[in-house]
Design a protein around this motif. Structure first.
Motif, PDB file in Angstrom:
ATOM      1  N   LYS A 159      29.969 -20.226  30.661  1.00  0.00           N
ATOM      2  CA  LYS A 159      30.914 -19.438  29.875  1.00  0.00           C
ATOM      3  C   LYS A 159      32.171 -20.217  29.508  1.00  0.00           C
ATOM      4  CE  LYS A 159      28.942 -15.196  30.443  1.00  0.00           C
ATOM      5  NZ  LYS A 159      28.640 -14.230  29.370  1.00  0.00           N
ATOM      6  N   ASN A 160      32.732 -19.871  28.346  1.00  0.00           N
ATOM      7  CA  ASN A 160      34.085 -20.268  27.967  1.00  0.00           C
ATOM      8  C   ASN A 160      34.823 -18.979  27.624  1.00  0.00           C
ATOM      9  OD1 ASN A 160      36.393 -20.944  26.171  1.00  0.00           O
ATOM     10  ND2 ASN A 160      35.612 -23.027  26.335  1.00  0.00           N
ATOM     11  N   ASN A 161      35.948 -18.728  28.301  1.00  0.00           N
ATOM     12  CA  ASN A 161      36.630 -17.440  28.119  1.00  0.00           C
ATOM     13  C   ASN A 161      37.818 -17.511  27.166  1.00  0.00           C
ATOM     14  OD1 ASN A 161      38.338 -18.896  29.715  1.00  0.00           O
ATOM     15  ND2 ASN A 161      38.477 -17.413  31.378  1.00  0.00           N
ATOM     16  N   ASN A 162      37.719 -18.411  26.183  1.00  0.00           N
ATOM     17  CA  ASN A 162      38.812 -18.578  25.224  1.00  0.00           C
ATOM     18  C   ASN A 162      38.313 -18.541  23.780  1.00  0.00           C
ATOM     19  OD1 ASN A 162      41.318 -19.270  26.953  1.00  0.00           O
ATOM     20  ND2 ASN A 162      39.728 -20.618  27.758  1.00  0.00           N
ATOM     21  N   VAL A 163      37.510 -17.540  23.472  1.00  0.00           N
ATOM     22  CA  VAL A 163      36.990 -17.389  22.113  1.00  0.00           C
ATOM     23  C   VAL A 163      37.219 -15.951  21.670  1.00  0.00           C
ATOM     24  CG1 VAL A 163      34.964 -17.551  20.614  1.00  0.00           C
ATOM     25  CG2 VAL A 163      35.227 -19.148  22.532  1.00  0.00           C
ATOM     26  N   CYS A 164      37.797 -15.762  20.485  1.00  0.00           N
ATOM     27  CA  CYS A 164      38.053 -14.391  20.014  1.00  0.00           C
ATOM     28  C   CYS A 164      36.727 -13.728  19.653  1.00  0.00           C
ATOM     29  CB  CYS A 164      39.024 -14.385  18.838  1.00  0.00           C
ATOM     30  SG  CYS A 164      38.471 -15.206  17.351  1.00  0.00           S
ATOM     31  N   SER A 165      36.681 -12.445  19.888  1.00  0.00           N
ATOM     32  CA  SER A 165      35.420 -11.710  19.859  1.00  0.00           C
ATOM     33  C   SER A 165      34.812 -11.575  18.460  1.00  0.00           C
ATOM     34  CB  SER A 165      35.625 -10.321  20.469  1.00  0.00           C
ATOM     35  OG  SER A 165      34.457  -9.555  20.389  1.00  0.00           O
ATOM     36  N   ILE A 166      35.571 -11.017  17.513  1.00  0.00           N
ATOM     37  CA  ILE A 166      34.987 -10.647  16.219  1.00  0.00           C
ATOM     38  C   ILE A 166      34.832 -11.832  15.283  1.00  0.00           C
ATOM     39  CG2 ILE A 166      35.190  -9.145  14.209  1.00  0.00           C
ATOM     40  CD1 ILE A 166      34.733  -7.688  16.860  1.00  0.00           C
ATOM     41  N   GLU A 167      35.927 -12.522  15.027  1.00  0.00           N
ATOM     42  CA  GLU A 167      35.936 -13.562  14.008  1.00  0.00           C
ATOM     43  C   GLU A 167      35.067 -14.758  14.366  1.00  0.00           C
ATOM     44  OE1 GLU A 167      36.672 -15.427  10.475  1.00  0.00           O
ATOM     45  OE2 GLU A 167      37.117 -13.367  11.064  1.00  0.00           O
ATOM     46  N   HIS A 168      34.958 -15.051  15.655  1.00  0.00           N
ATOM     47  CA  HIS A 168      34.204 -16.240  16.023  1.00  0.00           C
ATOM     48  C   HIS A 168      32.996 -15.941  16.910  1.00  0.00           C
ATOM     49  CE1 HIS A 168      38.176 -18.098  14.864  1.00  0.00           C
ATOM     50  NE2 HIS A 168      37.298 -18.668  14.053  1.00  0.00           N
ATOM     51  N   ASN A 169      33.173 -15.363  18.071  1.00  0.00           N
ATOM     52  CA  ASN A 169      32.044 -15.141  18.970  1.00  0.00           C
ATOM     53  C   ASN A 169      30.942 -14.323  18.294  1.00  0.00           C
ATOM     54  OD1 ASN A 169      30.606 -15.369  21.306  1.00  0.00           O
ATOM     55  ND2 ASN A 169      31.844 -13.975  22.509  1.00  0.00           N
ATOM     56  N   ASN A 170      31.293 -13.158  17.773  1.00  0.00           N
ATOM     57  CA  ASN A 170      30.291 -12.304  17.136  1.00  0.00           C
ATOM     58  C   ASN A 170      29.741 -12.910  15.849  1.00  0.00           C
ATOM     59  OD1 ASN A 170      30.862 -10.579  19.205  1.00  0.00           O
ATOM     60  ND2 ASN A 170      31.687  -8.921  17.943  1.00  0.00           N
ATOM     61  N   LYS A 171      30.632 -13.496  15.070  1.00  0.00           N
ATOM     62  CA  LYS A 171      30.192 -14.074  13.793  1.00  0.00           C
ATOM     63  C   LYS A 171      29.218 -15.231  14.013  1.00  0.00           C
ATOM     64  CE  LYS A 171      32.989 -14.073  10.295  1.00  0.00           C
ATOM     65  NZ  LYS A 171      34.082 -14.374   9.340  1.00  0.00           N
ATOM     66  N   PHE A 172      29.475 -16.042  15.023  1.00  0.00           N
ATOM     67  CA  PHE A 172      28.537 -17.128  15.343  1.00  0.00           C
ATOM     68  C   PHE A 172      27.159 -16.552  15.682  1.00  0.00           C
ATOM     69  CE2 PHE A 172      32.217 -19.940  17.120  1.00  0.00           C
ATOM     70  CZ  PHE A 172      32.692 -20.125  15.825  1.00  0.00           C
ATOM     71  N   GLY A 173      27.165 -15.484  16.495  1.00  0.00           N
ATOM     72  CA  GLY A 173      25.904 -14.878  16.909  1.00  0.00           C
ATOM     73  C   GLY A 173      25.112 -14.307  15.749  1.00  0.00           C
ATOM     74  N   GLU A 174      25.822 -13.812  14.747  1.00  0.00           N
ATOM     75  CA  GLU A 174      25.160 -13.179  13.608  1.00  0.00           C
ATOM     76  C   GLU A 174      24.700 -14.183  12.557  1.00  0.00           C
ATOM     77  OE1 GLU A 174      28.192 -10.586  12.287  1.00  0.00           O
ATOM     78  OE2 GLU A 174      27.976  -9.162  13.949  1.00  0.00           O
ATOM     79  N   THR A 175      25.196 -15.404  12.610  1.00  0.00           N
ATOM     80  CA  THR A 175      24.867 -16.394  11.573  1.00  0.00           C
ATOM     81  C   THR A 175      24.003 -17.519  12.135  1.00  0.00           C
ATOM     82  OG1 THR A 175      27.034 -17.437  11.977  1.00  0.00           O
ATOM     83  CG2 THR A 175      26.876 -15.851  10.160  1.00  0.00           C
ATOM     84  N   PHE A 176      24.606 -18.640  12.450  1.00  0.00           N
ATOM     85  CA  PHE A 176      23.790 -19.810  12.799  1.00  0.00           C
ATOM     86  C   PHE A 176      23.069 -19.655  14.137  1.00  0.00           C
ATOM     87  CE2 PHE A 176      28.194 -20.943  14.023  1.00  0.00           C
ATOM     88  CZ  PHE A 176      28.038 -21.316  15.359  1.00  0.00           C
TER      89      PHE A 176
END
Length: 423
Positions: free
Chosen positions: A34-51
């Motif tokens: 884990k890395n606990n320094n990633v914002c949820s919507i703009e990056h963590n979730n968006k990464f999961g939904e795309t690449f």
């Protein structure tokens, strides 16, 4: 101290959620990092939904083999070609020992359907004169797994590899905010159209490096290696032991090589006959360290990379990686705790995993001990002492069962031992 997003620098004080990011996506590993320094919507979730989702879907066959479930808790389906009586059919399956199931499958050209006769007769265009009855108990069914090699070259894969490298680097160095010195790698990850001056993520094509990785580390695992050399931060990532990438994360002041190492095991609690896990001090002594120190990416060996990827994938899929989760999945799927009602077709089940696992369950059922308290450690000892799958062929296992009239009751005993592990 407040944690900020390592991609954009924003914090919870700006009404955004900073949460734990799976450095390696959960659907690609059984071991968390884990890395606990990633914002949820703009990056963590968006990464999961795309690449991330693109790579996860493309690697469904490998994930299934390693018992890595999807977010919904189900084992991933993957595409196969099935040859039945000269006709080719395409099907999505979760296990090669139940390729047809209760449904109807259509041939590639759409001219034929295969399945239960009563269901076939319900089609509006059914014609009796076109019906051909095939007894699947008396034919051999050939299965071809469809492997997507193109995914290893796609931008989605390279963005994922860059994300793993960057987030792991930040975790190692306790970076908890955006730093402009990492702008190139951040832009590469977050922007699909970003073009760096120099390629930041390269698929390694040097066959010597693959040989050494396969010699010292477990296929099926992920390996992360960070080397600070020549003023740059490099992260080398072996994905499932199939493909190896070099990532340039950023620049550093250190000119003396500094090494970090992390191996993520897909097989939880696996008992290894020979423990090859390498500490950093040992890794430095290996030839692979020297190869990576001196590695200079070129197009050398590019024409051969397809063969390397095919061979590594084949090696992985032909290896039964024994875990308690896999054994439980096998026992429950085939209802082996009540094996008396079981009917195996010894001829048309050709999947090696199926026979290896059946041999293990049978071997456990034959094992007699005054100690009826079983745990995973004791079960592993029995398996590797009395039935190491690498020492038995499929025909050996078939003959073992055929020669035992009571094999069904033995399988039931073995299944009960496995299920006790989870009580």
């Amino acid at each position: 101290m407040n944690n900020n997003c390592i991609y954009c620098g924003r914090s919870a004080q700006e009404n955004i959620i900073i949460n734990d990011s799976d450095i390696v996506p959960a659907s690609l590993t059984n071991e968390k990092l884990k890395n606990n320094n990633v914002c949820s919507i703009e990056h963590n979730n968006k990464f999961g939904e795309t690449f991330e989702s693109d790579v996860i879907n493309a690697l469904a066959r490998v994930r299934n083999h390693l018992n890595i479930k999807s977010h919904g808790g189900k084992y991933p389906q993957y595409d196969v070609l099935i040859e039945i009586d000269g006709e080719l059919f395409k099907q999505k399956i979760t296990s090669e020992d139940d390729i047809i199931g209760n449904g109807i499958i259509s041939s590639l050209d759409g001219s034929a359907r295969f399945g239960n006769i009563e269901k076939i007769q319900q089609f509006s265009n059914f014609k009796e004169q076109n019906l051909k009855i095939i007894d699947i108990n008396n034919i051999e069914i050939e299965i071809q797994t469809l492997i997507n090699l193109g995914i290893y070259h796609k931008r989605s894969m390279k963005r994922l590899i860059a994300k793993i490298a960057y987030e792991w680097h930040c975790k190692l160095d306790e970076i908890n905010n955006y730093d402009s010195m990492y702008t190139p790698i951040i832009s590469y990850i977050t922007n699909d159209e970003f073009e760096a001056k120099h390629e930041l993520v390269n698929l390694i094509t040097d066959n010597e490096i693959y040989k050494h990785f396969n010699k010292y580390f477990y296929i099926g695992n992920h390996l992360l290696i960070r080397i600070k050399k020549k003023g740059k931060i490099y992260v080398y990532i072996s994905l499932f032991g199939i493909a190896i990438y070099e990532v340039i994360v950023g620049e550093c002041e250190s000119l003396v090589p500094l090494l970090d190492l992390k191996e993520l095991g897909q097989a939880k609690n696996i008992r290894r006959i020979k423990d090859k896990t390498r500490a950093v001090e040992e890794f430095i002594k290996l030839p692979i360290f020297s190869l990576l120190l001196n590695y200079n990416h070129q197009k050398k060996g590019f024409d051969n990379i397809a063969n390397i990827l095919i061979q590594n994938t084949s090696n992985l899929l032909n290896q039964t990686i024994i875990t308690k989760e896999l054994l439980q999945r096998f026992v429950l799927r085939h209802k082996l705790s009540n094996a008396e009602n079981l009917s195996f077709n010894f001829k048309n089940i050709i999947n090696s995993d199926f026979w290896n696992l059946l041999g293990i369950v049978y071997n456990l059922g034959e094992y007699e001990s005054d100690n009826k308290q079983y745990d995973w450690d004791s079960v592993q000892k029995i398996i590797f002492k009395n039935f190491n799958p690498s020492n038995f062929s499929i025909n050996d296992i078939k003959e073992m069962l055929k020669n035992d009239k009571d094999y069904k009751s033995v399988l039931t005993c073995g299944a009960e031992i496995i299920l006790k592990i989870f009580d």
